[in-house]
Design a protein around this motif. Structure first.
Motif, PDB file in Angstrom:
ATOM      1  N   ARG A  33       0.812  -1.215   0.000  1.00  6.49           N
ATOM      2  CA  ARG A  33       0.000   0.000   0.000  1.00  6.49           C
ATOM      3  C   ARG A  33       0.847   1.266   0.000  1.00  6.49           C
ATOM      4  NH1 ARG A  33      -2.507   0.906   4.489  1.00  6.49           N
ATOM      5  NH2 ARG A  33      -1.298  -0.587   5.731  1.00  6.49           N
ATOM      6  N   LEU A  34       1.900   1.266   0.844  1.00  7.12           N
ATOM      7  CA  LEU A  34       2.633   2.508   1.087  1.00  7.12           C
ATOM      8  C   LEU A  34       3.794   2.718   0.118  1.00  7.12           C
ATOM      9  CD1 LEU A  34       2.684   2.300   4.982  1.00  7.12           C
ATOM     10  CD2 LEU A  34       1.033   3.486   3.516  1.00  7.12           C
ATOM     11  N   GLU A  35       4.542   1.637  -0.173  1.00 10.23           N
ATOM     12  CA  GLU A  35       5.719   1.786  -1.031  1.00 10.23           C
ATOM     13  C   GLU A  35       5.376   1.690  -2.501  1.00 10.23           C
ATOM     14  OE1 GLU A  35       9.942  -0.538  -1.954  1.00 10.23           O
ATOM     15  OE2 GLU A  35       8.953  -0.840  -0.020  1.00 10.23           O
ATOM     16  N   HIS A  36       4.570   0.696  -2.861  1.00 12.47           N
ATOM     17  CA  HIS A  36       4.284   0.463  -4.270  1.00 12.47           C
ATOM     18  C   HIS A  36       2.922   0.984  -4.707  1.00 12.47           C
ATOM     19  CE1 HIS A  36       7.473  -2.766  -3.661  1.00 12.47           C
ATOM     20  NE2 HIS A  36       7.987  -1.909  -4.521  1.00 12.47           N
ATOM     21  N   LYS A  37       2.182   1.603  -3.792  1.00 17.44           N
ATOM     22  CA  LYS A  37       0.925   2.295  -4.117  1.00 17.44           C
ATOM     23  C   LYS A  37      -0.078   1.384  -4.830  1.00 17.44           C
ATOM     24  CE  LYS A  37       3.017   5.961  -2.571  1.00 17.44           C
ATOM     25  NZ  LYS A  37       2.738   6.432  -1.180  1.00 17.44           N
ATOM     26  N   VAL A  38      -0.119   0.122  -4.424  1.00 17.22           N
ATOM     27  CA  VAL A  38      -1.104  -0.811  -4.970  1.00 17.22           C
ATOM     28  C   VAL A  38      -2.297  -0.829  -4.027  1.00 17.22           C
ATOM     29  CG1 VAL A  38      -1.587  -3.209  -5.585  1.00 17.22           C
ATOM     30  CG2 VAL A  38       0.660  -2.218  -6.090  1.00 17.22           C
ATOM     31  N   ALA A  39      -3.444  -0.421  -4.509  1.00 21.00           N
ATOM     32  CA  ALA A  39      -4.650  -0.390  -3.665  1.00 21.00           C
ATOM     33  C   ALA A  39      -5.122  -1.815  -3.402  1.00 21.00           C
ATOM     34  CB  ALA A  39      -5.745   0.419  -4.351  1.00 21.00           C
ATOM     35  N   PRO A  40      -5.271  -2.211  -2.139  1.00 22.91           N
ATOM     36  CA  PRO A  40      -5.708  -3.577  -1.833  1.00 22.91           C
ATOM     37  C   PRO A  40      -7.111  -3.843  -2.384  1.00 22.91           C
ATOM     38  CG  PRO A  40      -4.870  -2.470   0.132  1.00 22.91           C
ATOM     39  CD  PRO A  40      -5.023  -1.421  -0.914  1.00 22.91           C
ATOM     40  N   ASN A  41      -7.286  -4.988  -3.000  1.00 17.57           N
ATOM     41  CA  ASN A  41      -8.607  -5.392  -3.466  1.00 17.57           C
ATOM     42  C   ASN A  41      -9.133  -6.518  -2.583  1.00 17.57           C
ATOM     43  OD1 ASN A  41      -7.365  -7.788  -4.343  1.00 17.57           O
ATOM     44  ND2 ASN A  41      -7.036  -6.991  -6.409  1.00 17.57           N
ATOM     45  N   ALA A  42     -10.270  -7.075  -2.975  1.00 20.50           N
ATOM     46  CA  ALA A  42     -10.904  -8.109  -2.161  1.00 20.50           C
ATOM     47  C   ALA A  42      -9.994  -9.324  -1.984  1.00 20.50           C
ATOM     48  CB  ALA A  42     -12.226  -8.522  -2.796  1.00 20.50           C
ATOM     49  N   GLN A  43      -9.208  -9.643  -3.017  1.00 19.41           N
ATOM     50  CA  GLN A  43      -8.302 -10.796  -2.904  1.00 19.41           C
ATOM     51  C   GLN A  43      -7.231 -10.560  -1.842  1.00 19.41           C
ATOM     52  OE1 GLN A  43      -7.381 -11.194  -7.291  1.00 19.41           O
ATOM     53  NE2 GLN A  43      -7.500 -13.356  -6.781  1.00 19.41           N
ATOM     54  N   HIS A  44      -6.674  -9.349  -1.819  1.00 19.06           N
ATOM     55  CA  HIS A  44      -5.634  -9.058  -0.829  1.00 19.06           C
ATOM     56  C   HIS A  44      -6.196  -9.133   0.591  1.00 19.06           C
ATOM     57  CE1 HIS A  44      -4.062  -6.764  -4.451  1.00 19.06           C
ATOM     58  NE2 HIS A  44      -3.151  -7.677  -4.238  1.00 19.06           N
ATOM     59  N   TYR A  45      -7.386  -8.583   0.787  1.00 19.28           N
ATOM     60  CA  TYR A  45      -7.992  -8.656   2.117  1.00 19.28           C
ATOM     61  C   TYR A  45      -8.318 -10.104   2.482  1.00 19.28           C
ATOM     62  CZ  TYR A  45      -8.362  -3.634   2.797  1.00 19.28           C
ATOM     63  OH  TYR A  45      -8.063  -2.307   3.006  1.00 19.28           O
ATOM     64  N   GLY A  46      -8.741 -10.888   1.490  1.00 19.46           N
ATOM     65  CA  GLY A  46      -8.987 -12.299   1.747  1.00 19.46           C
ATOM     66  C   GLY A  46      -7.722 -13.014   2.199  1.00 19.46           C
ATOM     67  N   CYS A  47      -6.586 -12.676   1.561  1.00 21.62           N
ATOM     68  CA  CYS A  47      -5.294 -13.258   1.972  1.00 21.62           C
ATOM     69  C   CYS A  47      -4.946 -12.869   3.409  1.00 21.62           C
ATOM     70  CB  CYS A  47      -4.186 -12.802   1.024  1.00 21.62           C
ATOM     71  SG  CYS A  47      -4.289 -13.439  -0.656  1.00 21.62           S
TER      72      CYS A  47
END
Length: 620
Positions: free
Chosen positions: A376-390
């Protein structure tokens, strides 16, 4: 007029199609050749200038000269400009090409084809290509064999099945059903529209002498898109037996089938053929090999191919990270992520899904939390449902069930079935029946509960001897029309995949298999083995439970693998079930007693048993 197309319906069907490796379109190459042939004799300075244009501005200038000379309405003279705009990919090029086309007095089939290809290329406006085809018929211009590949491709991009079937009728009526390019396009169209049976029918209607490597490639891709991996591999074998040399697209399809079926021997044979016939493999082939070896249980070979790659891209890194996640090797997945960043590649959402999965399956809670923040902070990738599931899976597996439940409630995307199912699986591991029932209720409220979810909670009640509650849940699932998928286990022997179900008596060598199973059980007893029937969620006697456990599909596959493979060779099993504690202990002992490596891919990860121990370290 040959017939009409339902263009409004075609436009309403527009969907994004996944990126796949495909052979270069032969009709497009032929069209360019015809363009050069027809442009050469134009004889005017304007036409000569048109062929050498390098931008939209150049085309506009050349077109202005055409207008001054009175050549803008002549298809013969405007054709090079039309092609330059339509086929170049320049911004605004297709619109200018349409303008040039509209000014022509009597455009011919070649001109229609050129503009159709421009609309279809890169998915710019496939619906416009269909409208142009209808205009072509309305104007009385008869399509030729170069027309249909472009129009069928437009239908495929729009998932316009009805319109494609109308085109097939046009093809037959105009006598192009034996043209190889048209037939290959028809096979590809049906495959991309999710109709593998129709693709097969179109393939079978093509006479043997008219088939090409591209025909087989289109068929294999149709099976791959539909997930018909067995049919894909069978057709690939038929292609080779008939003497065809597979192209890159066919190889990629076959390797995907090997990966999903766990057909290691076939995949390795394809790799050997590639090494014999190609001086150097391209990135697509190498990435497919990484994926195949990882999913066939040989992560070392996957890593060897990956490490030897010259120009790694994001797809290659994603395949390697996902493979390491399947094997529960979180440490190496984190190292690959670091290497990716060092080499100047920005990790995308897919790579982070793989890394977080790897951390979860390896029990690396703190590393996973840091990785989530880095994303989220370094690579600015917005978490999606899959990331939260992980992340829910990561925390829940680590025993932090309360934190996992709180995270589900705070998900910006809203609670998802994947997150609740991850929590449900962790409840089974940690024995929290109350929270498991709550997770099942939430899945039901989302309309996402499946038979497996009910089976998990019913099994937890059965272990607690709550037989009435277990039976009620199973009845509720059946009344709701939720039938569990049949459990199976498969093992590859000499390039052929053999599938077994529990208590299977259908295999030709069933007597040998059950005799081997009896010998295995006999030797295990000397090691103090006692079958664990605690996970048999049936209100039956202990003797019946022992019978169910003894002939589990995974054990049958293992027995056949031990019987049919050379001494010392690994036994590779793929199952659609989750590895049970009983089968896990059983497989570990078999690997020690028989001196064999037992590789099992269950529905979530790999287990590799060597000398009585599993690579999962009992964390799964």
């Amino acid at each position: 007029m040959v017939g009409g197309l339902v263009l409004s319906q075609a436009q309403s069907h527009q969907v994004a199609t996944p990126r796949t490796a495909a052979p270069a379109p032969v009709p497009a190459q032929a069209l360019e050749k015809r363009l050069r042939e027809q442009a050469a004799p134009c004889g005017t300075a304007a036409a000569a200038a048109a062929v050498s244009v390098r931008s939209v501005d150049d085309v506009r200038k050349a077109h202005a000269r055409h207008i001054k000379l009175g050549l803008d309405r002549s298809p013969r003279h405007a054709r090079p400009l039309l092609a330059a705009c339509a086929l170049s990919g320049w911004p605004g090029g297709t619109e200018l090409a349409a303008s040039i086309f509209d000014s022509l007095d009597e455009p011919e089939a070649f001109d229609y084809n050129t503009l159709m290809r421009g609309h279809v290329s890169g998915g710019r406006d496939p619906a416009a290509a269909l409208r142009l085809y209808a205009d072509m018929l309305e104007a009385g211009v008869e399509p030729d064999n170069y027309t249909f590949p472009f129009v069928l491709k437009a239908c495929a991009k729009l998932a316009a099945l009805q319109e494609g079937r109308q085109l097939q009728a046009h093809i037959v009526k105009l006598g192009f059903q034996h043209d190889e390019h048209v037939q290959n396009s028809l096979i590809s169209f049906y495959g991309k529209c999710g109709e593998p049976a129709m693709a097969r029918l179109a393939f079978d209607r093509t006479e043997a002498g008219e088939r090409t490597a591209a025909s087989w490639s289109a068929l294999l891709e149709a099976y791959t898109r539909a997930g018909l991996w067995g049919e894909c591999l069978e057709s690939f074998g038929a292609m080779v037996r008939e003497g065809w040399r597979p192209d890159e697209s066919s190889m990629v399809s076959a390797l995907s089938a090997c990966a999903h079926l766990g057909a290691y021997d076939v995949g390795r044979s394809i790799h050997c053929a590639l090494l014999r016939n190609a001086a150097r493999l391209n990135t697509i082939m190498e990435t497919s090999l990484v994926d195949m070896y990882a999913k066939c249980g040989c992560i070392e070979k996957a890593a060897a191919v990956f490490d030897a790659m010259g120009g790694k891209n994001a797809w290659a890194y994603s395949a390697m990270v996902s493979g390491l996640a399947l094997h529960g090797d979180g440490r190496r997945a984190l190292q690959v992520l670091d290497a990716m960043v060092r080499e100047g590649h920005a990790p995308d959402a897919a790579v982070y899904v793989g890394v977080l999965n790897a951390c979860s399956r390896a029990g690396l809670l703190e590393d996973g939390l840091r990785c989530f923040d880095r994303m989220r902070l370094e690579h600015k990738v917005a978490p999606n449902a899959q990331h939260y599931g992980c992340m829910v899976d990561l925390m829940a597996r680590a025993g932090r069930l309360g934190d996992a439940r709180a995270l589900i409630g705070s998900m910006p995307t809203g609670p998802t079935d994947t997150a609740w199912r991850s929590l449900l699986n962790a409840c089974r591991i940690h024995g929290d029946l109350g929270l498991a029932e709550h997770a099942l209720q939430e899945l039901g409220s989302l309309g996402a509960a499946n038979a497996g979810d009910y089976v998990i909670v019913a099994g937890m009640h059965a272990r607690a001897k709550n037989w009435d509650a277990a039976a009620a849940l199973r009845t509720e699932a059946v009344d709701g029309g939720l039938a569990p998928s049949p459990g199976f286990s498969a093992v590859e022997v000499r390039g052929e995949v053999h599938r077994f179900v529990s208590q299977d008596m259908s295999h030709p060598r069933r007597r040998d298999i059950y005799e081997m199973l009896h010998q295995m059980e006999w030797q295990l007893r000397f090691e103090g083995y006692k079958p664990d029937t605690s996970e048999v969620a049936l209100a039956v006697g202990e003797e019946e439970k022992l019978r169910v456990v003894a002939a589990h599909s995974q054990k049958l596959a293992m027995a056949f693998g031990l019987l049919s493979t050379p001494e010392g060779a690994p036994v590779r099993i793929v199952t659609n079930l989750r590895m049970s504690k009983e089968c896990h202990a059983y497989s570990a002992l078999i690997s020690e007693i028989f001196g064999r490596e037992i590789v099992v891919r269950d529905r979530s990860r790999f287990h590799r048993f060597r000398r009585g121990a599993c690579t999962c370290r009992d964390h799964w």
